[in-house]
Design a protein around this motif. Structure first.
Motif, short mmCIF file in Angstrom:
data_model
loop_
_atom_site.label_atom_id
_atom_site.label_comp_id
_atom_site.label_asym_id
_atom_site.label_seq_id
_atom_site.Cartn_x
_atom_site.Cartn_y
_atom_site.Cartn_z
N ASN A 183 -2.29 -3.99 6.89
CA ASN A 183 -3.51 -3.47 6.29
C ASN A 183 -3.84 -4.14 4.96
O ASN A 183 -4.83 -3.79 4.33
CB ASN A 183 -3.38 -1.95 6.07
N GLY A 184 -3.00 -5.10 4.54
CA GLY A 184 -3.25 -5.81 3.30
C GLY A 184 -2.94 -5.01 2.05
O GLY A 184 -3.39 -5.36 0.96
N TRP A 185 -2.14 -3.96 2.20
CA TRP A 185 -1.85 -3.09 1.06
C TRP A 185 -0.68 -3.58 0.21
O TRP A 185 -0.55 -3.19 -0.94
CB TRP A 185 -1.56 -1.67 1.55
N ASP A 201 2.34 -6.99 -0.44
CA ASP A 201 2.82 -8.35 -0.19
C ASP A 201 4.12 -8.22 0.60
O ASP A 201 5.15 -7.83 0.06
CB ASP A 201 3.05 -9.05 -1.53
N GLU A 202 4.07 -8.51 1.91
CA GLU A 202 5.22 -8.25 2.78
C GLU A 202 6.47 -8.98 2.31
O GLU A 202 7.56 -8.38 2.22
CB GLU A 202 4.90 -8.63 4.22
N LYS A 203 6.37 -10.25 2.03
CA LYS A 203 7.53 -11.03 1.61
C LYS A 203 8.16 -10.43 0.35
O LYS A 203 9.37 -10.19 0.30
CB LYS A 203 7.13 -12.47 1.34
N ALA A 204 7.33 -10.15 -0.64
CA ALA A 204 7.86 -9.64 -1.91
C ALA A 204 8.52 -8.28 -1.73
O ALA A 204 9.61 -8.02 -2.27
CB ALA A 204 6.74 -9.55 -2.95
N ILE A 205 7.88 -7.40 -0.97
CA ILE A 205 8.41 -6.04 -0.85
C ILE A 205 9.67 -6.01 0.00
O ILE A 205 10.61 -5.26 -0.28
CB ILE A 205 7.33 -5.07 -0.33
N VAL A 206 9.73 -6.84 1.05
CA VAL A 206 10.93 -6.86 1.90
C VAL A 206 12.11 -7.41 1.13
O VAL A 206 13.21 -6.83 1.15
CB VAL A 206 10.67 -7.68 3.18
N LEU A 207 11.93 -8.52 0.43
CA LEU A 207 13.05 -9.09 -0.30
C LEU A 207 13.50 -8.17 -1.43
O LEU A 207 14.70 -8.07 -1.73
CB LEU A 207 12.69 -10.47 -0.83
N GLU A 208 12.56 -7.48 -2.06
CA GLU A 208 12.94 -6.50 -3.10
C GLU A 208 13.74 -5.35 -2.49
O GLU A 208 14.75 -4.90 -3.04
CB GLU A 208 11.69 -5.96 -3.79
N LYS A 209 13.29 -4.88 -1.34
CA LYS A 209 13.97 -3.77 -0.67
C LYS A 209 15.39 -4.17 -0.26
O LYS A 209 16.36 -3.43 -0.48
CB LYS A 209 13.15 -3.36 0.57
N LEU A 210 15.53 -5.33 0.36
CA LEU A 210 16.85 -5.78 0.79
C LEU A 210 17.77 -6.05 -0.40
O LEU A 210 18.97 -5.74 -0.36
CB LEU A 210 16.72 -7.04 1.66
N THR A 211 17.20 -6.59 -1.47
CA THR A 211 18.00 -6.81 -2.68
C THR A 211 18.50 -5.49 -3.26
O THR A 211 19.63 -5.40 -3.74
CB THR A 211 17.17 -7.57 -3.74
N SER A 212 17.68 -4.45 -3.18
CA SER A 212 18.11 -3.14 -3.69
C SER A 212 19.32 -2.62 -2.93
O SER A 212 20.20 -1.97 -3.50
CB SER A 212 16.96 -2.13 -3.63
N MET A 213 19.39 -2.90 -1.64
CA MET A 213 20.53 -2.46 -0.82
C MET A 213 21.78 -3.23 -1.20
O MET A 213 22.88 -2.66 -1.32
CB MET A 213 20.19 -2.63 0.66
N SER A 272 8.98 -0.30 9.86
CA SER A 272 7.62 -0.14 10.36
C SER A 272 6.63 0.24 9.26
O SER A 272 5.46 -0.16 9.32
CB SER A 272 7.60 0.91 11.48
N MET A 273 7.07 1.00 8.28
CA MET A 273 6.17 1.35 7.18
C MET A 273 5.71 0.10 6.44
O MET A 273 4.53 -0.03 6.09
CB MET A 273 6.86 2.31 6.21
N VAL A 274 6.64 -0.81 6.19
CA VAL A 274 6.29 -2.05 5.49
C VAL A 274 5.35 -2.88 6.36
O VAL A 274 4.34 -3.42 5.88
CB VAL A 274 7.55 -2.85 5.13
N LYS A 275 5.67 -2.99 7.66
CA LYS A 275 4.82 -3.77 8.55
C LYS A 275 3.39 -3.22 8.60
O LYS A 275 2.41 -3.97 8.56
CB LYS A 275 5.42 -3.78 9.96
N ALA A 276 3.27 -1.89 8.68
CA ALA A 276 1.94 -1.27 8.74
C ALA A 276 1.16 -1.52 7.45
O ALA A 276 -0.03 -1.86 7.49
CB ALA A 276 2.08 0.23 9.01
N ALA A 277 1.84 -1.36 6.32
CA ALA A 277 1.17 -1.59 5.04
C ALA A 277 0.76 -3.05 4.88
O ALA A 277 -0.33 -3.35 4.39
CB ALA A 277 2.08 -1.16 3.89
N ALA A 278 1.63 -3.96 5.33
CA ALA A 278 1.31 -5.38 5.21
C ALA A 278 0.13 -5.76 6.10
O ALA A 278 -0.74 -6.54 5.70
CB ALA A 278 2.54 -6.21 5.57
#
Length: 325
Positions: A287-289, A291-303, A279-285
């Motif tokens: 609001n245009g704060w 890049d949802e695609k970039a941040i989600v894929l980076e986050k999942l890759t980190s896991m 939800s934090m990522v969705k809220a930030a995305a």
């Protein structure tokens, strides 16, 4: 300083092709477990306000969600239930005609090859919202184990491929393993929520599953976020009791724990990318704060890089679309 006195690591970053060829960690569609919330009633597709893009589904509309998941190539789902009625012992959790059991049967009948995981807990089904039996304000461990084992057996009877107990009672893997074996389900694996912290990141899930405690909190059975060695003891116990997979929950703030569990045990490790992280990522995305695609894929890759073999994530459908271009 001569040219030979330092290394030029940037040579391997010079072009997109070179970067791709030396990339160490890759995400695949088969890495993802997608959660679905099944609710008693009809005609229901309820948006979860705190989780944009996530819905509660009644059985008559569930196929809409499942068909989309299958079309995307996602191979594994986990079922959470929202019952019509609750009581002090969460009896609908182990009712053969409970909402989770009905959801499992429907998915397996439509898509026999889909791997269906059953979340095994009492919190969505008890009127007090705790993950076990409550007596005089205390969550009673051993009496809770009996009910959890009954729930697991009923879910296996409904067709669940994997049982995923999330309650954090002491001995829950042993009790469920014994219950499954005695009922003839010795081949059904247990995906244990082995390391589950009493985290502040679960709030949106409790909106989706209607599972907030009516009083108190879960700190007497879920882990203190400050503790590392305790996490390893928990994982050790679950392995000794017969767990086949080990979940670390949450994932993003506990990547160090994922790595330690991965290094310590030769069992599949699952990172649970929980609702608050989503939800934090969705809220930030929105609001245009970010890049949802970039941040989600980076986050999942980190896991995945931290050692997770599988990732349970509400981002799964979007992630697969992005990975497939």
């Amino acid at each position: 300083m001569t040219k030979a006195s330092f290394r030029r690591h940037r040579r391997l970053r010079r072009t997109a092709g070179i970067r791709s060829s030396v990339r160490e960690t890759h995400l695949h569609t088969s890495d993802f477990i997608y959660p679905v919330f099944v609710k008693e009633g009809s005609g229901i597709k309820n948006a979860v306000p705190s989780m944009p893009g996530v819905y509660q589904w009644s059985l008559d509309r569930l196929n809409e969600e499942v068909d989309e998941v299958v079309d995307l190539g996602i191979e594994t789902m986990i079922v959470f239930g929202v019952p019509a009625e609750k009581d002090e012992v969460g009896s609908s959790a182990y009712d053969p005609n409970g909402i989770v059991q009905k959801g499992i049967r429907q998915i397996k009948e439509r898509y026999p090859d889909m791997t269906v995981i059953a979340d095994t807990c009492l919190c969505q089904f008890t009127d007090h919202g705790h993950c076990g039996v409550v007596e005089n304000g205390e969550i009673v461990n051993d009496d809770s184990l009996t009910l959890l084992a009954r729930a697991a057996v009923s879910q296996a009877e409904a067709g669940a491929d994997i049982i995923a107990p999330s309650n954090m009672m002491d001995g829950f893997v042993a009790a469920i393993r014994e219950g499954l074996d005695e009922a003839g389900y010795e081949n059904i694996p247990i995906m244990s929520y082995a390391v589950k912290y009493a985290s502040a990141f679960y709030g949106p899930f409790r909106d989706a599953a209607h599972s907030s405690p009516k009083s108190g909190d879960r700190k007497t059975y879920q882990m203190d976020p400050a503790n590392r060695m305790e996490a390893l003891r928990e994982a050790d116990s679950d392995v000794e009791e017969g767990a086949d997979f080990l979940i670390v929950k949450p994932a993003l703030s506990y990547l160090d724990i994922i790595r330690e569990v991965r290094d310590r045990h030769p069992y599949p490790v699952v990172a649970y990318n929980v609702s608050g992280e989503y939800s934090m990522v969705k809220a930030a995305a929105e609001n245009g704060w970010v890049d949802e695609k970039a941040i989600v894929l980076e986050k999942l890759t980190s896991m995945k890089r931290a050692g997770a073999d599988l990732i349970l994530t509400y981002h799964a459908k979007d992630a697969v679309r992005w990975l497939n271009g």
